[in-house]
Every structure is written in structure tokens, then in C-alpha cells.
Write a protein that holds these residues in place. Structure first.
Motif, short mmCIF file in Angstrom:
data_model
loop_
_atom_site.label_atom_id
_atom_site.label_comp_id
_atom_site.label_asym_id
_atom_site.label_seq_id
_atom_site.Cartn_x
_atom_site.Cartn_y
_atom_site.Cartn_z
N PRO A 193 -40.79 -10.03 -1.81
CA PRO A 193 -39.73 -10.31 -0.83
C PRO A 193 -38.37 -9.88 -1.35
N GLU A 194 -37.67 -9.03 -0.57
CA GLU A 194 -36.34 -8.52 -0.89
C GLU A 194 -36.32 -7.61 -2.11
N ARG A 195 -37.46 -7.06 -2.49
CA ARG A 195 -37.51 -6.11 -3.61
C ARG A 195 -38.36 -4.92 -3.20
N TYR A 196 -37.84 -3.69 -3.42
CA TYR A 196 -38.52 -2.48 -2.99
C TYR A 196 -38.59 -1.47 -4.13
N LYS A 197 -39.66 -0.73 -4.15
CA LYS A 197 -39.77 0.42 -5.05
C LYS A 197 -39.30 1.65 -4.29
N VAL A 198 -38.33 2.37 -4.85
CA VAL A 198 -37.81 3.59 -4.24
C VAL A 198 -38.08 4.74 -5.19
N ASP A 225 -28.39 1.17 -15.63
CA ASP A 225 -29.41 0.75 -14.66
C ASP A 225 -29.31 1.59 -13.38
N LEU A 226 -30.42 2.28 -13.03
CA LEU A 226 -30.42 3.13 -11.85
C LEU A 226 -30.20 2.33 -10.57
N PHE A 230 -27.28 3.37 -7.91
CA PHE A 230 -27.58 3.81 -6.54
C PHE A 230 -27.04 2.82 -5.51
N ASP A 231 -27.03 1.54 -5.86
CA ASP A 231 -26.47 0.56 -4.92
C ASP A 231 -24.98 0.81 -4.72
N ARG A 232 -24.26 1.07 -5.82
CA ARG A 232 -22.82 1.33 -5.70
C ARG A 232 -22.57 2.66 -4.97
N ALA A 233 -23.39 3.66 -5.27
CA ALA A 233 -23.22 4.95 -4.61
C ALA A 233 -23.48 4.84 -3.11
N LEU A 234 -24.54 4.12 -2.74
CA LEU A 234 -24.85 3.93 -1.32
C LEU A 234 -23.78 3.10 -0.62
N THR A 235 -23.21 2.14 -1.32
CA THR A 235 -22.14 1.34 -0.72
C THR A 235 -20.94 2.23 -0.37
#
Length: 374
Positions: A193-198, A225-226, A230-235
Motif C-alpha cells: 500500500p502506497e509503495r510502487y516499484k518504478v 537516494d533515487l 525523482f520525487d523532487r524532479a517530478l515535483t
């Protein structure tokens, strides 16, 4: 039994839709009957007498199913032997063979009805998320690895060297470029739940940018940490796209007076329409509202060519397919045909301009002729 496929061309739109619905329901019932018969055939082991060592061999060699189709139907048949209610759900079109295959390892006498209810009319991705809530998987470690060297037969692609963001520890950048490798499909799969493999494949240029970002962020993210990067880049990317496409602003300006006859949709209208339509195509057909959230466009209910304004009550979201569909309906409904998006207030400077462009190109020594009309 032979079917006259050409008979469908003679049907009206209403009759064709009804025929497709009826045939889909027939297929669902036939699939349930097939699964029930395979379950009984498996229980009796009748495939042995047919010269096959397994039900899988029987399905692929005697019934001529593909390997994927055989596997899915065998999984469903064995699950249906344990829980016959699956057959009723298949016959009614409530669940798919894919959903049964995903749920089968997790069904028990205590939970099977609840899980089948939860999977009713759900997509594969939604069922995968349901399975992830039942049995969460451990998180995958952030990693980058170089793709293996391809064989000579796989060097048909003209893409740049690729890197697979998936497994193994932090490698050093390659010193020499490798031969071309085919790109792997991107993967997004729920682990818990709320965790995905990308997982996706990146070019050497993207890999170099990643390393530079990791180095510049060492003070705040020492381990590089990737997931954080990626979270900051997507934001940042999401913020940019919302400003560019939806006119989202922290401090929006006061709307200006609209110029009469202008096709421009003001920023305030775009924000209002996006919120009102909830970022989803607002086209409603005979079977309900369109669920598409990609390739959205701002659509004039009363076409601009017919004098429609850019006010919020005349603008709705449409996916590209439905925007074009409604434009085609509008154009076909006029005789003589009108030119799309031609405001009546604008004079014609040229009724049509036809241009022919001929160029000699190095494309097999041939001449390329391009003709277009504006």
C-alpha cells in the motif's frame, strides 16, 4: 460454423452497438463454460489419453491456445474448482481471467467472496494494488545498472546506449560506449500500500544528469537516494506543467477584459474549467462519461467558428479523441461543409493555398514530393 463478417457493415450504428454488446456477453458466458469444462477435464486427467503429458500441453497443442492464453485459463480453471462462484462472476462479466489469475494464489475459503467482490469491474492495475494490500512485498533498493552487451543479432536499433534503472549497486559511468541495445518497457508495479516499484530504461545522457544531480545533492541526500531525487524532479516538473497548461498560480492576477472574437482562453477560465471537470474528459456518451485523463484539451461547446465564446460556461475538457469526434460531428452536420475554427468575423484572405514541395533527398536516390493545402 462460418460467420458472415460482412453482415456487420449493413447494420445501423444503434444495431451495431447492440450486436457488439450481445456478442461480448456471449463471449463471457462461453469463457465461463470453457473454464468449467477445463476444470473437469483437468480433474479427470483426460489429457493423458489424448497423448499429452499435461493440461498445458493439451491446451497449446490440441486446442491451439497461445502459451499465455493456456496459462491464464488453466489458472482460472483450477481456482474455479476450489471456488465455483468464480464461474458465475466470469459469466456475468464481473471479473476477467486476468483478475482471477492475479487473485488465485490469495483466495481462501474465508476471503474469496470478499476479494472477488472487491475485484468486480476493476482494471488489472487496480487488482494488482488489491493484491499488494494482501501481501506487501519488500521495498526494492534504489539502484542503477548498465544493460548487458547485446548479441550481434539485436543490434538493429539506432538508439543511444541505454541504462536500466533497476538493480545492483551504484556503478561508475562506463568508460567506453557499448553496442546498441533494445529498450526495455517501463514498469510501474505496486509492492505494498502506497509503495510502487518504478523501472525504466534511460539514455547515457540521462544517466550523466542523474550522477551530476546526485553529486550536487550530497549535502541534503548523502546516499543519493533515487526515490528522493525523482520525487523532487517530478515535483518541479509538475509545477511547471500546471503553470504552463493549466495557468495554476499561487497568486493569480485579476482577469483582464476579454477581446471580443478572440480564440484565446483566459488563464482564469482554464483554472476554473480544470477544477470543475476534475481533470477528466467531460464527454458523456450513451454508456456514461469518458474516463480519460491524458491528452486533454479545452473544448468549445458552441464551436468558435459558430461564434462560441471562451467563457467558462462554454468550455469543457475533452480528450483529443472526443474533441476531434465532436468537431467531426459539427462539420458533418452542416451543408455546405464549414471550415473548422473559422470565426465568421474574420475575412478570408485566401480561400485556399496549395503548395507543392519537391526535394531531392538521399532516401534511396528517390524524389520526395509533399503536397499540402492550407
Amino acid at each position: 460454423m462460418m460467420t458472415n463478417h460482412r453482415s456487420f457493415t449493413d447494420l445501423s450504428d444503434h444495431d451495431l452497438l447492440a450486436a457488439v454488446q450481445r456478442l461480448a456477453e456471449d463471449e463471457q458466458r462461453a469463457t465461463a463454460h470453457l473454464i468449467a469444462s477445463l476444470a473437469e477435464l483437468d480433474a479427470r486427467r483426460l489429457y493423458l489419453g489424448e497423448g499429452c503429458s499435461s493440461l498445458f500441453t493439451y491446451c497449446t497443442q490440441k486446442l491451439h491456445f497461445s502459451e499465455h492464453a493456456a496459462y491464464g485459463r488453466i489458472e482460472a480453471a483450477r481456482a474455479a474448482r476450489r471456488f465455483p462462484v468464480i464461474l458465475d462472476r466470469l459469466a456475468g462479466g464481473e471479473i476477467t481471467l486476468t483478475a482471477v489469475g492475479l487473485l488465485a494464489p490469495h483466495l481462501t475459503p474465508d476471503n474469496h467472496r470478499e476479494l472477488l467482490d472487491a475485484a468486480c469491474h476493476r482494471s488489472k492495475r487496480e487488482v494488482e494494488y488489491l493484491v499488494a494490500t494482501l501481501r506487501p512485498q519488500p521495498l526494492v533498493p534504489p539502484s542503477v545498472r548498465k544493460l548487458p552487451t547485446p548479441t550481434q543479432s539485436s543490434m538493429a536499433s539506432d538508439t543511444a546506449p541505454l541504462l536500466d534503472m533497476a538493480v545492483s549497486p551504484d556503478p561508475r559511468p562506463p568508460s567506453t560506449p557499448r553496442s546498441h541495445a533494445p529498450a526495455r518497457p517501463a514498469v510501474i508495479r505496486p509492492l505494498a500500500p502506497e509503495r510502487y516499484k518504478v523501472q525504466f530504461t534511460a539514455s547515457a545522457e540521462t544517466f550523466d544528469k542523474l550522477r551530476k544531480v546526485q553529486d550536487l545533492m550530497r549535502h541534503g541526500v548523502p546516499d543519493g537516494d533515487l526515490a528522493v531525487i525523482f520525487d523532487r524532479a517530478l515535483t518541479l516538473l509538475l509545477d511547471h506543467l500546471q503553470k504552463a497548461k493549466l495557468a495554476v498560480a499561487h497568486h493569480p492576477r485579476e482577469p483582464r477584459n476579454r477581446t471580443q472574437g478572440s480564440r484565446h482562453i483566459p488563464a482564469a477560465v482554464r483554472r476554473q474549467v480544470w477544477r470543475r471537470d476534475n481533470g477528466q474528459c467531460a464527454f458523456t456518451g450513451g454508456s456514461g462519461r469518458c474516463t480519460e485523463r491524458g491528452l486533454l484539451e479545452f473544448h468549445h461547446i458552441v464551436p468558435y467558428a459558430a461564434g462560441g465564446s471562451a467563457a467558462a460556461d462554454n468550455i469543457e475538457l475533452r480528450c483529443r479523441a472526443h474533441n476531434q469526434y465532436e468537431a467531426d460531428l459539427y462539420l458533418l452536420g452542416h451543408s455546405p461543409p464549414v471550415v473548422r475554427e473559422r470565426p465568421e468575423s474574420l475575412p478570408w484572405i485566401l480561400d485556399s493555398v496549395q503548395t507543392e514541395l519537391t526535394t531531392q533527398g538521399d532516401v534511396g536516390g528517390s524524389t520526395m514530393s509533399i503536397r499540402f493545402v492550407t
